[in-house]
Scaffold this motif. Structure first.
Motif, PDB file in Angstrom:
ATOM      1  N   VAL A  74      34.446  49.806  43.965  1.00  0.00           N
ATOM      2  CA  VAL A  74      33.387  50.632  44.541  1.00  0.00           C
ATOM      3  C   VAL A  74      32.920  51.541  43.422  1.00  0.00           C
ATOM      4  N   PRO A  75      31.735  51.244  42.845  1.00  0.00           N
ATOM      5  CA  PRO A  75      31.279  52.016  41.688  1.00  0.00           C
ATOM      6  C   PRO A  75      30.893  53.442  42.046  1.00  0.00           C
ATOM      7  N   VAL A  76      30.958  54.299  41.049  1.00  0.00           N
ATOM      8  CA  VAL A  76      30.549  55.691  41.213  1.00  0.00           C
ATOM      9  C   VAL A  76      29.161  55.841  40.592  1.00  0.00           C
ATOM     10  N   ALA A  77      28.359  56.676  41.201  1.00  0.00           N
ATOM     11  CA  ALA A  77      26.993  56.882  40.706  1.00  0.00           C
ATOM     12  C   ALA A  77      26.942  58.093  39.777  1.00  0.00           C
ATOM     13  N   GLN A  78      27.686  58.013  38.665  1.00  0.00           N
ATOM     14  CA  GLN A  78      27.686  59.085  37.669  1.00  0.00           C
ATOM     15  C   GLN A  78      28.098  58.497  36.326  1.00  0.00           C
ATOM     16  N   PRO A  79      27.676  59.083  35.222  1.00  0.00           N
ATOM     17  CA  PRO A  79      28.055  58.567  33.912  1.00  0.00           C
ATOM     18  C   PRO A  79      29.493  58.955  33.560  1.00  0.00           C
ATOM     19  N   GLY A  80      30.046  58.263  32.564  1.00  0.00           N
ATOM     20  CA  GLY A  80      31.364  58.625  32.058  1.00  0.00           C
ATOM     21  C   GLY A  80      32.425  57.596  32.365  1.00  0.00           C
ATOM     22  N   ALA A  81      33.652  57.951  32.007  1.00  0.00           N
ATOM     23  CA  ALA A  81      34.774  57.024  32.095  1.00  0.00           C
ATOM     24  C   ALA A  81      35.180  56.690  33.532  1.00  0.00           C
ATOM     25  N   VAL A  82      34.927  57.587  34.490  1.00  0.00           N
ATOM     26  CA  VAL A  82      35.289  57.291  35.876  1.00  0.00           C
ATOM     27  C   VAL A  82      34.307  56.253  36.399  1.00  0.00           C
ATOM     28  N   GLN A  83      34.817  55.042  36.596  1.00  0.00           N
ATOM     29  CA  GLN A  83      33.973  53.935  37.014  1.00  0.00           C
ATOM     30  C   GLN A  83      33.832  53.849  38.532  1.00  0.00           C
ATOM     31  N   GLY A  84      34.809  54.416  39.259  1.00  0.00           N
ATOM     32  CA  GLY A  84      34.785  54.358  40.716  1.00  0.00           C
ATOM     33  C   GLY A  84      36.173  54.134  41.243  1.00  0.00           C
ATOM     34  N   LEU A  85      36.245  53.499  42.399  1.00  0.00           N
ATOM     35  CA  LEU A  85      37.530  53.200  43.025  1.00  0.00           C
ATOM     36  C   LEU A  85      37.808  51.710  42.910  1.00  0.00           C
ATOM     37  N   ILE A  86      39.073  51.378  42.698  1.00  0.00           N
ATOM     38  CA  ILE A  86      39.472  49.982  42.563  1.00  0.00           C
ATOM     39  C   ILE A  86      40.712  49.747  43.430  1.00  0.00           C
ATOM     40  N   THR A  87      40.691  48.628  44.127  1.00  0.00           N
ATOM     41  CA  THR A  87      41.830  48.220  44.951  1.00  0.00           C
ATOM     42  C   THR A  87      42.165  46.781  44.597  1.00  0.00           C
ATOM     43  N   ASN A  88      43.420  46.517  44.268  1.00  0.00           N
ATOM     44  CA  ASN A  88      43.878  45.167  43.933  1.00  0.00           C
ATOM     45  C   ASN A  88      44.870  44.677  44.965  1.00  0.00           C
ATOM     46  N   THR A  89      44.741  43.417  45.329  1.00  0.00           N
ATOM     47  CA  THR A  89      45.704  42.741  46.189  1.00  0.00           C
ATOM     48  C   THR A  89      46.147  41.485  45.460  1.00  0.00           C
ATOM     49  N   TYR A  90      47.441  41.353  45.226  1.00  0.00           N
ATOM     50  CA  TYR A  90      47.960  40.184  44.543  1.00  0.00           C
ATOM     51  C   TYR A  90      48.152  39.063  45.563  1.00  0.00           C
ATOM     52  N   LEU A  91      47.800  37.842  45.146  1.00  0.00           N
ATOM     53  CA  LEU A  91      47.722  36.713  46.061  1.00  0.00           C
ATOM     54  C   LEU A  91      48.690  35.602  45.709  1.00  0.00           C
ATOM     55  N   SER A  92      49.059  34.833  46.711  1.00  0.00           N
ATOM     56  CA  SER A  92      49.805  33.593  46.502  1.00  0.00           C
ATOM     57  C   SER A  92      48.788  32.503  46.139  1.00  0.00           C
ATOM     58  N   PRO A  93      49.243  31.394  45.578  1.00  0.00           N
ATOM     59  CA  PRO A  93      48.300  30.308  45.281  1.00  0.00           C
ATOM     60  C   PRO A  93      47.551  29.824  46.526  1.00  0.00           C
ATOM     61  N   THR A  94      48.214  29.771  47.667  1.00  0.00           N
ATOM     62  CA  THR A  94      47.560  29.340  48.907  1.00  0.00           C
ATOM     63  C   THR A  94      46.468  30.314  49.310  1.00  0.00           C
ATOM     64  N   GLU A  95      46.745  31.614  49.216  1.00  0.00           N
ATOM     65  CA  GLU A  95      45.741  32.623  49.553  1.00  0.00           C
ATOM     66  C   GLU A  95      44.554  32.539  48.601  1.00  0.00           C
ATOM     67  N   TYR A  96      44.852  32.392  47.309  1.00  0.00           N
ATOM     68  CA  TYR A  96      43.784  32.284  46.310  1.00  0.00           C
ATOM     69  C   TYR A  96      42.905  31.066  46.612  1.00  0.00           C
ATOM     70  N   ASP A  97      43.533  29.922  46.849  1.00  0.00           N
ATOM     71  CA  ASP A  97      42.775  28.694  47.096  1.00  0.00           C
ATOM     72  C   ASP A  97      41.877  28.828  48.325  1.00  0.00           C
ATOM     73  N   LEU A  98      42.351  29.504  49.345  1.00  0.00           N
ATOM     74  CA  LEU A  98      41.542  29.712  50.548  1.00  0.00           C
ATOM     75  C   LEU A  98      40.315  30.567  50.224  1.00  0.00           C
ATOM     76  N   LEU A  99      40.519  31.685  49.522  1.00  0.00           N
ATOM     77  CA  LEU A  99      39.411  32.574  49.177  1.00  0.00           C
ATOM     78  C   LEU A  99      38.456  31.943  48.160  1.00  0.00           C
ATOM     79  N   ALA A 100      38.967  31.058  47.310  1.00  0.00           N
ATOM     80  CA  ALA A 100      38.138  30.407  46.294  1.00  0.00           C
ATOM     81  C   ALA A 100      37.117  29.461  46.910  1.00  0.00           C
ATOM     82  N   ARG A 101      37.230  29.181  48.189  1.00  0.00           N
ATOM     83  CA  ARG A 101      36.249  28.329  48.880  1.00  0.00           C
ATOM     84  C   ARG A 101      34.976  29.092  49.228  1.00  0.00           C
ATOM     85  N   LEU A 102      35.025  30.420  49.164  1.00  0.00           N
ATOM     86  CA  LEU A 102      33.863  31.237  49.504  1.00  0.00           C
ATOM     87  C   LEU A 102      32.810  31.147  48.402  1.00  0.00           C
TER      88      LEU A 102
END
Length: 188
Positions: A74-102
């Motif tokens: 989620v980007p921030v609308a301001q200049p500088g090093a703060v780019q915004g908010l980031i959320t990561n979810t680590y996936l299994s190969p099965t989960e990745y393959d399912l989402l890769a169909r999108l």
């Protein structure tokens, strides 16, 4: 609240329950790092899911290891090093393959670790683009960081050099952008 571009309004960005503040600075380089400076290498394929702020990433290491994750930025609308908010979810190969169909647009690069930088060397229609980035845990760290000696320019505030924008960039656009910084990649 967000603005029309999906950025966060306001002066500051605060982490949520799952998201963290992403602080990074990006630099345009004329060429890839010298091999002796590289501590690790991986091939990254990013799938930017159409119509979303989601990125599906596959990182492959030379030893056969692999990391799969779904990221929301989620980007921030301001200049500088703060780019915004980031959320990561680590996936299994099965989960990745399912989402890769999108439906998604693809971006591929090789990432070289040259501490404290990650240096991305792009291929395909983005061949000739070399970006270095450094990530930080505090604003003070980001402000104190000395750009790499071989950087052509800092492009932290140049939205054209973000993954979400590069994935939609044509070869001609890239060449024009690089020319603005005095770079002319070798003919393919």
């Amino acid at each position: 609240m967000t603005d029309k571009a999906g950025g966060i309004r306001g002066e500051s960005v605060c982490p949520g329950k799952y998201a963290r503040v992403e602080r990074e600075r990006r630099f345009l380089l004329a060429e890839p790092p010298i091999p002796s400076a590289v501590t690790a290498t991986r091939t990254i394929t990013d799938r930017y899911l159409v119509g979303t702020r989601l990125r599906l990433r596959r990182a492959d290491w030379p030893d056969g290891g692999c990391e799969l994750k779904l990221t929301q930025k989620v980007p921030v609308a301001q200049p500088g090093a703060v780019q915004g908010l980031i959320t990561n979810t680590y996936l299994s190969p099965t989960e990745y393959d399912l989402l890769a169909r999108l439906p998604a647009t693809l971006l591929s690069k090789t990432r070289f670790s040259v501490p404290p930088l990650g240096v991305d060397v792009f291929g395909g229609h983005l061949q000739g683009l070399v970006l270095a980035e450094a990530e930080f845990t505090t604003d003070e760290e980001a402000q104190r960081f000395v750009p790499p000696a071989d950087s052509v320019a800092e492009v932290t505030d140049d939205i054209r050099f973000t993954g979400g924008r590069l994935v939609e960039t044509t070869r001609q656009q890239l060449l024009q952008w690089l020319a603005e910084y005095g770079l002319q990649p070798a003919k393919r």
